[in-house]
Design an enzyme around this catalytic site. Structure first.
Site, PDB file in Angstrom:
ATOM      1  N   CYS A 241      26.403  60.491  40.644  1.00 25.55           N
ATOM      2  CA  CYS A 241      26.209  61.273  41.868  1.00 25.55           C
ATOM      3  C   CYS A 241      26.779  60.601  43.121  1.00 25.55           C
ATOM      4  O   CYS A 241      27.253  61.285  44.032  1.00 25.55           O
ATOM      5  CB  CYS A 241      24.733  61.604  42.063  1.00 25.55           C
TER       6      CYS A 241
ATOM      7  N   ARG B  89      23.286  52.106  31.035  1.00 26.25           N
ATOM      8  CA  ARG B  89      21.881  51.934  31.393  1.00 26.25           C
ATOM      9  C   ARG B  89      21.252  50.910  30.471  1.00 26.25           C
ATOM     10  O   ARG B  89      21.537  50.879  29.270  1.00 26.25           O
ATOM     11  CB  ARG B  89      21.123  53.264  31.283  1.00 26.25           C
TER      12      ARG B  89
ATOM     13  N   GLN C 263      28.467  61.214  30.217  1.00 26.20           N
ATOM     14  CA  GLN C 263      27.747  62.442  30.539  1.00 26.20           C
ATOM     15  C   GLN C 263      28.722  63.526  31.000  1.00 26.20           C
ATOM     16  O   GLN C 263      29.705  63.229  31.686  1.00 26.20           O
ATOM     17  CB  GLN C 263      26.763  62.193  31.684  1.00 26.20           C
TER      18      GLN C 263
ATOM     19  N   ASP D  71      28.700  65.380  33.487  1.00 25.39           N
ATOM     20  CA  ASP D  71      27.930  65.382  34.723  1.00 25.39           C
ATOM     21  C   ASP D  71      28.622  66.216  35.792  1.00 25.39           C
ATOM     22  O   ASP D  71      29.843  66.161  35.938  1.00 25.39           O
ATOM     23  CB  ASP D  71      27.795  63.937  35.216  1.00 25.39           C
TER      24      ASP D  71
ATOM     25  N   HIS E 138      27.933  67.868  39.998  1.00 22.63           N
ATOM     26  CA  HIS E 138      27.084  68.004  41.186  1.00 22.63           C
ATOM     27  C   HIS E 138      27.618  69.166  42.011  1.00 22.63           C
ATOM     28  O   HIS E 138      28.799  69.218  42.357  1.00 22.63           O
ATOM     29  CB  HIS E 138      27.088  66.698  41.983  1.00 22.63           C
TER      30      HIS E 138
ATOM     31  N   LYS F 139      13.184  69.020  38.314  1.00 21.32           N
ATOM     32  CA  LYS F 139      14.271  69.392  37.408  1.00 21.32           C
ATOM     33  C   LYS F 139      13.805  70.400  36.367  1.00 21.32           C
ATOM     34  O   LYS F 139      12.618  70.487  36.040  1.00 21.32           O
ATOM     35  CB  LYS F 139      14.837  68.155  36.714  1.00 21.32           C
TER      36      LYS F 139
ATOM     37  N   HIS G 188      22.125  68.449  40.729  1.00 23.77           N
ATOM     38  CA  HIS G 188      22.643  67.567  39.678  1.00 23.77           C
ATOM     39  C   HIS G 188      22.447  68.314  38.362  1.00 23.77           C
ATOM     40  O   HIS G 188      21.363  68.850  38.124  1.00 23.77           O
ATOM     41  CB  HIS G 188      21.837  66.267  39.572  1.00 23.77           C
TER      42      HIS G 188
END
Length: 636
Positions: free
Chosen positions: A335, A364, A382, A384, A386, A465, A511
């Site tokens: 992000c 992670r 990911q 991912d 945004h 979420k 997100h």
């Protein structure tokens, strides 16, 4: 004698003598119900059948047909297992033994690790104790009494747990010679444990702390009757057959290496091709929906992570390094870079919404004990994105993501469930922003008309979420897609746009991931399809097989033509029997085997054989390519 009045679920009331128990309440309704009662609810709180009912209480009788029954049965069976272990291994120290989604486990401190033979002995002893019909009784002790009791027994882990409890009293449960610290409730006696199985063993650190002692975790499962247990055990065997770690080795997709490091995936050619196909599909689907592809760096200055709140709230899951005496954080999320892209120029309301998509590799720190093949790794990618939009656009954007998820899950054949996860204890942002974000997600969910659950306190630290849990071929749930609504990070990074009136306003950030971690999703796919991927996804779509060496020149032409036409193809021209080569290709779960014999050479055709053993008519190479393309189009 004084009397009390209770209210039953249907709104009717009963008068009972003071001191009456749940069992007495059940008996007042009928002898059959009293015989079937395994627990009760008093004003919504689960209690034992021996619990005394207070005046004016709302009372519900729990039987084996109640939704709460299975967890109570499993919890009681975990105690039964602990009792069996103590009788077989008196020096074993017991720790904790909860019911879990698939059964139960209990952790033990033993001098020698349990063997498979030990598990069989434990199960036999459990059956013996269950048939003994030992009464299970609850007792409330003062904290001092409990410490003295478990201290005398040498149960050092129980002593530690009791010392950490804030309450002045604790409850213990006794069955025969066994006593355990527990809140309960439990079954009335051990005879109610009728269908159970000790399934496996693993290591587990005490309290999940890698610095504490490694314990032996014994897993088991329990059901209301043997029929349900047998059905579960069959599913368990099928799950072992589909295990992505086993199939990953057999299909030569990926590997792990201690020399490389735990939780870091090494993708082999076929696994990398599978990833590539999946990622290409992702890019195409995102392009169609108005996303722009972006890329961010792997490390960003620590100051940025401090500003975002990750350093304070997520630091234990991050890796850090130093370059030129400057501290950097290895990104666990994408992000921050996406917000930097947004900030790189002045934005107008006319520019919004902006949808930034990145197949972003993140790292992670996961504890060694939770790493599990592709399903839990330390380095992963990911899908991912945004979305930065005006508050007025938020509802439509959330619904757009939900629609995206629905379309993609349909392509893979997944059913799914949704839940709304709300503000956790550890969070950033104002109450007002959390309320706005939660209401936005809630409104979009309600408008879909699909059922959903509320998962209190499990949101991200920066916003609530929607979590989407897909169901695979074995009816297991997997967390993959998520949609997070965030008013807080745009505030922290001073993201703005110019509205129609020429004033600066704050955008909202969504997100979201669709598949989630690519590694995890591939692990789920391997098990869902049992390695037999549909043609569009298969890393190898066809293999060319020769009957004898005489067909090799034509077979090589076929192989090269198919490659040029975009078919993912392999060849097997070895001097082996055709049946052997076909069996090997079937074990590799390749969708099509193209057998080349003299007849195919003479007619310049191929004879496709499907992995299920069905033969298709001989056809020209371009016809076979059309057949493959048609099958691919049928999926998406």
């Amino acid at each position: 004698m004084s009397e009390i009045t209770i209210t039953l679920p249907d709104g009717s009331s009963r008068t009972l003598p003071e001191g009456a128990t749940i069992f007495d309440a059940a008996a007042s309704i009928g002898a059959g119900l009293a015989k079937a009662a395994i627990a009760g609810k008093v004003d919504g709180q689960l209690v034992d059948v021996a619990a005394v009912v207070p005046d004016r209480a709302k009372v519900e009788i729990i039987t084996e047909k109640s939704p709460e029954a299975l967890e109570i049965i499993r919890h009681s069976t975990s105690h039964l297992m602990a009792q069996a272990v103590k009788e077989l291994f008196p020096d074993a120290k017991v720790t904790i033994g909860p019911a879990i989604e698939t059964g139960f486990y209990y952790d033990f401190d033993v001098q020698k690790p349990f063997s498979p033979e030990d598990l069989e002995k434990i199960e036999r002893k459990m059956a013996e104790l269950a048939s003994a019909n030992l009464k299970i009784e609850r007792q409330v002790l003062s904290k001092a009494e409990a410490l003295e009791l478990f201290g005398r027994m040498g149960e050092i882990y129980k002593v530690e747990l009791i010392e950490d409890l804030p309450a002045e009293t604790v409850s213990v449960y006794r069955q025969g010679s066994f006593v355990d610290l527990c809140r309960g409730p439990h079954l009335p006696s051990t005879s109610w444990c009728k269908a159970f199985k000790v399934t496996s063993i693993a290591g587990a650190y005490w309290r999940g702390d890698e610095k504490r002692k490694m314990l032996q975790r014994v897993y088991g499962t329990a059901f209301i009757d043997k029929k349900e247990l047998d059905a579960y055990l069959m599913r368990l065997e099928e799950a072992k057959r589909r295990d992505h770690r086993k199939l990953g080795r057999e299909l030569d997709l990926f590997s792990f290496s201690d020399e490389v490091g735990a939780g870091l995936v090494i993708w082999h050619p076929k696994g990398a091709m599978l990833r590539t196909v999946l990622e290409d599909f992702e890019r195409k689907e995102h392009f169609r929906r108005g996303y722009d592809i972006v890329l961010g760096p792997q490390i960003l200055k620590t100051e940025l992570w401090q500003r975002s709140g990750h350093y304070e709230n997520y630091r234990e899951n991050m890796y850090f390094t130093e370059v030129d005496e400057q501290s950097y954080g290895v990104k666990p999320m994408n992000c921050l870079s996406h917000m930097m892209i947004y900030k790189s120029q002045l934005r107008s309301y006319r520019d919004l919404p902006l949808r930034f998509f990145e197949l972003g590799t993140v790292h992670r720190h996961e504890r060694a004990g939770v790493l599990h093949g592709l399903l839990r790794v330390r380095g992963f990618t990911q899908d991912d994105a945004h979305i930065l939009c005006t508050p007025e656009q938020l509802d439509e954007e959330i619904k757009g993501v939900i629609s995206f998820v629905n379309d993609v899950m349909g392509i893979f054949g997944f059913e799914y469930e949704m839940e709304l996860s709300t503000r956790p204890e550890k969070s950033i942002g104002s109450d007002e922003d959390w309320e706005r974000a939660t209401n936005a997600l809630l409104g979009a969910l309600r408008d879909t008309g699909r059922p959903f659950e509320i998962n209190e306190g499990d949101g991200a630290f920066y916003g609530p979420k929607i979590d989407i849990k897909l169901r695979d071929a074995l009816d297991r749930r997997w967390q993959c897609a998520t949609i997070q609504c965030d008013f807080t990070l745009p505030e922290r990074f001073d993201l703005t746009y110019i509205d129609a009136g020429g004033e600066k306003k704050r955008p909202v950030m969504v997100h979201r991931v669709i598949l989630g971690a690519i590694e995890r999703f591939i692990g789920v796919l391997i098990e869902h399809y049992a390695g037999s991927f549909p043609v569009w996804l298969s890393p190898v779509q066809a293999i060319v097989l020769t009957v004898t060496d005489a067909q090799q020149p034509f077979a090589e032409e076929v192989f090269q033509q198919l490659r040029q036409l975009g078919i993912r193809v392999q060849k097997d021209f070895r001097n082996e029997k055709l049946g052997f080569k076909i069996r090997e290709a079937q074990l590799q779960k390749i969708p099509y085997m193209l057998v080349i014999g003299n007849q195919e050479v003479e007619s310049a055709t191929v004879t496709p054989r499907q992995r299920d053993g069905q033969n298709l008519p001989a056809m020209k190479i371009d016809q076979f390519c059309e057949h493959i393309e048609k099958e691919v189009r049928s999926f998406h």
